[in-house]
Design a protein around this motif. Structure first.
Motif, PDB file in Angstrom:
ATOM      1  N   TYR A   1       0.880  -1.158   0.000  1.00  0.00           N
ATOM      2  CA  TYR A   1       0.000   0.000   0.000  1.00  0.00           C
ATOM      3  C   TYR A   1       0.923   1.215   0.000  1.00  0.00           C
ATOM      4  O   TYR A   1       1.998   1.149   0.595  1.00  0.00           O
TER       5      TYR A   1
ATOM      6  N   SER B   1      -6.727   1.016   6.335  1.00  0.00           N
ATOM      7  CA  SER B   1      -7.186   2.390   6.114  1.00  0.00           C
ATOM      8  C   SER B   1      -8.696   2.440   5.889  1.00  0.00           C
ATOM      9  O   SER B   1      -9.236   3.501   5.603  1.00  0.00           O
ATOM     10  N   SER B   2      -9.373   1.303   6.033  1.00  0.00           N
ATOM     11  CA  SER B   2     -10.818   1.299   5.850  1.00  0.00           C
ATOM     12  C   SER B   2     -11.514   1.822   7.096  1.00  0.00           C
ATOM     13  O   SER B   2     -11.025   1.702   8.215  1.00  0.00           O
TER      14      SER B   2
ATOM     15  N   ARG C   1      -4.691   4.463  -9.315  1.00  0.00           N
ATOM     16  CA  ARG C   1      -5.103   4.603  -7.917  1.00  0.00           C
ATOM     17  C   ARG C   1      -5.795   5.938  -7.691  1.00  0.00           C
ATOM     18  O   ARG C   1      -6.741   6.039  -6.913  1.00  0.00           O
TER      19      ARG C   1
ATOM     20  N   GLU D   1      -7.935  -3.509  -6.113  1.00  0.00           N
ATOM     21  CA  GLU D   1      -7.313  -4.447  -5.184  1.00  0.00           C
ATOM     22  C   GLU D   1      -5.908  -4.798  -5.644  1.00  0.00           C
ATOM     23  O   GLU D   1      -4.998  -4.976  -4.845  1.00  0.00           O
TER      24      GLU D   1
ATOM     25  N   ASP E   1      -5.695  -8.431   3.981  1.00  0.00           N
ATOM     26  CA  ASP E   1      -5.481  -7.406   2.957  1.00  0.00           C
ATOM     27  C   ASP E   1      -5.081  -6.091   3.611  1.00  0.00           C
ATOM     28  O   ASP E   1      -5.752  -5.600   4.513  1.00  0.00           O
TER      29      ASP E   1
ATOM     30  N   ARG F   1      -5.288  -3.113   2.672  1.00  0.00           N
ATOM     31  CA  ARG F   1      -6.196  -1.970   2.538  1.00  0.00           C
ATOM     32  C   ARG F   1      -7.141  -1.850   3.738  1.00  0.00           C
ATOM     33  O   ARG F   1      -7.686  -0.782   4.007  1.00  0.00           O
TER      34      ARG F   1
ATOM     35  N   ASP G   1      -9.327   3.000  -3.466  1.00  0.00           N
ATOM     36  CA  ASP G   1      -9.147   1.703  -2.799  1.00  0.00           C
ATOM     37  C   ASP G   1     -10.009   0.591  -3.373  1.00  0.00           C
ATOM     38  O   ASP G   1      -9.915  -0.546  -2.914  1.00  0.00           O
TER      39      ASP G   1
END
Ligand code: FA5
Ligand code: MG
Length: 416
Positions: free
Chosen positions: A152, A298-299, A352, A360, A293, A295, A357
């Protein structure tokens, strides 16, 4: 509409980051999506999994190192500004001018002299110059990189430094008479720097490795399998990486080494030598909690965050996947520009910026050069998946064509 850092702001020549204005120039490549991430400080956000892991690491060093009055020896800095100078990120660490890590394809530059820090080691010299001998410095770092489940563009590092004088290093030796940190006509070898004695280097190496394996055992349990791999860093010698065997594979968790004495000298330190390390918080947290994952960190999904709502950072948790929504893969092929440079990282950032986001993974699935025309074509597979809902094909098609249009416009590629 795709917009660059430039046209986001009122005046074309500056960009505002964390309340401060910076002049942009031909080096500027920081993107709006990245600017949005500044100042989130997940590592100090209550109940965030990264802050639990951070706290466990801090507690370990507080517990291991105390002064005579019983107070922790290490100071913790977790509030250093992520906008740093090229001097801090590279020069102060003896990273050569032509080193690939300085490249625009790897870093987010604000301008020629300023960038978003690519590692927490950027703060090392400044803190040592302030007179500190033992410290941890923790924060968000920024790198242009591949896009997949473990990479990331923003992640978090814990860096540490420990400086010792003669007495502190030979403290554990029965008869320290005649043992010295430095030697006059020494040579650099695989085992040590020219100015250091082999005895002092070996003692520091032993303490450093013992402490870091100890940390791995505290996090992953007494039976964790670890191994040391020789490594090279411009700012340490000798240098190593620690790998941990987890989920059936060796995972690199940190880099470390004996600090280059020239760095200490430049900071005005002449009677000490030191060790330093830098580790990645996401990597540790993914293993520790089985988070699949990167990501997810930052979710803002409460299904994710609620699983970490506890006060004791040592609480054992195994992450239970929030429902997984289907993937949608679309390919994009184009001819590379003939008269300008092209880096896959430029394409990753552009994609991006548009897709955010919900992208994937992006992989280069075909790279081919035409034998007659000598033109090169790349084909990228972009995998789309939303973390919180199912995407419609229409939505994906719109984003995909937007990426295609902007690649043609901004990267000079010819879509096939
Ligand atoms: C460094 O950044 C050095 N500054 C570490 C260091 C400090 C060495 C002090 C010696 C003395 P490296 O690029 O290998 O090294 O990154 C260090 C750690 O950050 C890695 O071991 C890994 O755990 C983590 N890391 C690196 N890249 C990523 C990434 N793209 N995503 C997640 N974690 C990463
Ligand atoms: Mg590494």
């Amino acid at each position: 509409e795709f917009c660059t850092a430039r046209n986001l702001n009122k005046t074309p020549n500056d960009v505002e980051l964390l309340g401060e204005k910076y002049v942009t120039d031909e080096w500027t490549n920081v993107t709006p999506k990245i600017i949005e991430k500044l100042g989130r400080t997940l590592h100090t956000t209550k109940y965030h999994p990264l802050s639990h892991v951070r706290q466990r690491i801090v507690n370990y060093f507080y517990g291991n190192y105390r002064n005579k009055c019983g107070n922790p020896l290490f100071s913790v800095f977790d509030n250093q500004k992520p906008v740093v100078s090229v001097h801090q990120n590279f020069d102060s660490l003896l990273i050569p001018g032509d080193h690939p890590s300085r490249s625009k394809t790897d870093c987010y530059y604000v301008n020629r002299d300023t960038l978003l820090r690519a590692h927490m080691t950027a703060h090392q010299s400044e803190l040592i110059s302030m007179g500190l001998n033992n410290f941890l410095v923790i924060g968000d770092v920024y790198r242009r990189d591949e896009i997949d489940a473990t990479h990331y563009p923003v992640f978090h590092q814990v860096d540490a430094v420990r400086l010792c004088n003669n007495d502190e290093i030979f403290d554990s030796v029965n008869d320290p008479e005649g043992l010295e940190l430095f030697e006059n006509r020494g040579k650099e070898s695989k085992e040590k720097q020219a100015v250091h004695s082999l005895e002092a280097t070996k003692i520091m190496e032993h303490q450093l490795k013992r402490d870091l394996v100890g940390l791995a055992q505290v996090l992953f349990g007494k039976d964790v399998k670890c191994r040391w791999v020789d490594q090279y860093f411009p700012f340490t010698h000798p240098s190593w990486e620690l790998e941990v065997f987890y989920n059936n594979q060796w995972l690199e968790v940190l880099g470390c080494g004996i600090m280059r004495q020239e760095i200490l000298k430049n900071c005005g330190v002449n009677d000490r030598m030191g060790w330093a390390f830098g580790l990645g918080l996401e990597r540790l947290a993914m293993c520790l909690y089985k988070i699949p994952d990167i990501r997810l960190f930052s979710s803002s999904d409460s299904g994710f965050l609620n699983q970490f709502k506890f006060d004791d950072p040592n609480t054992p948790v195994t992450y239970k996947p929030i429902s997984v929504y289907p993937q949608c893969a679309n390919d994009l092929s184009f001819w590379l520009p003939e008269n300008s440079e092209f880096s896959p990282n430029d394409f990753y950032d552009l994609a991006r910026d548009i897709g955010g986001d919900i992208i994937e993974q992006i992989s280069l699935i075909d790279n081919f050069t035409h034998p007659k025309t000598n033109k090169t074509s790349h084909c990228y597979r972009i995998v789309y998946r939303h973390m919180e809902r199912t995407l419609t094909q229409k939505e994906v098609t719109e984003i995909h064509s937007e990426i295609s249009r902007n690649a043609a416009k901004l990267l000079n590629v010819t879509v096939r």
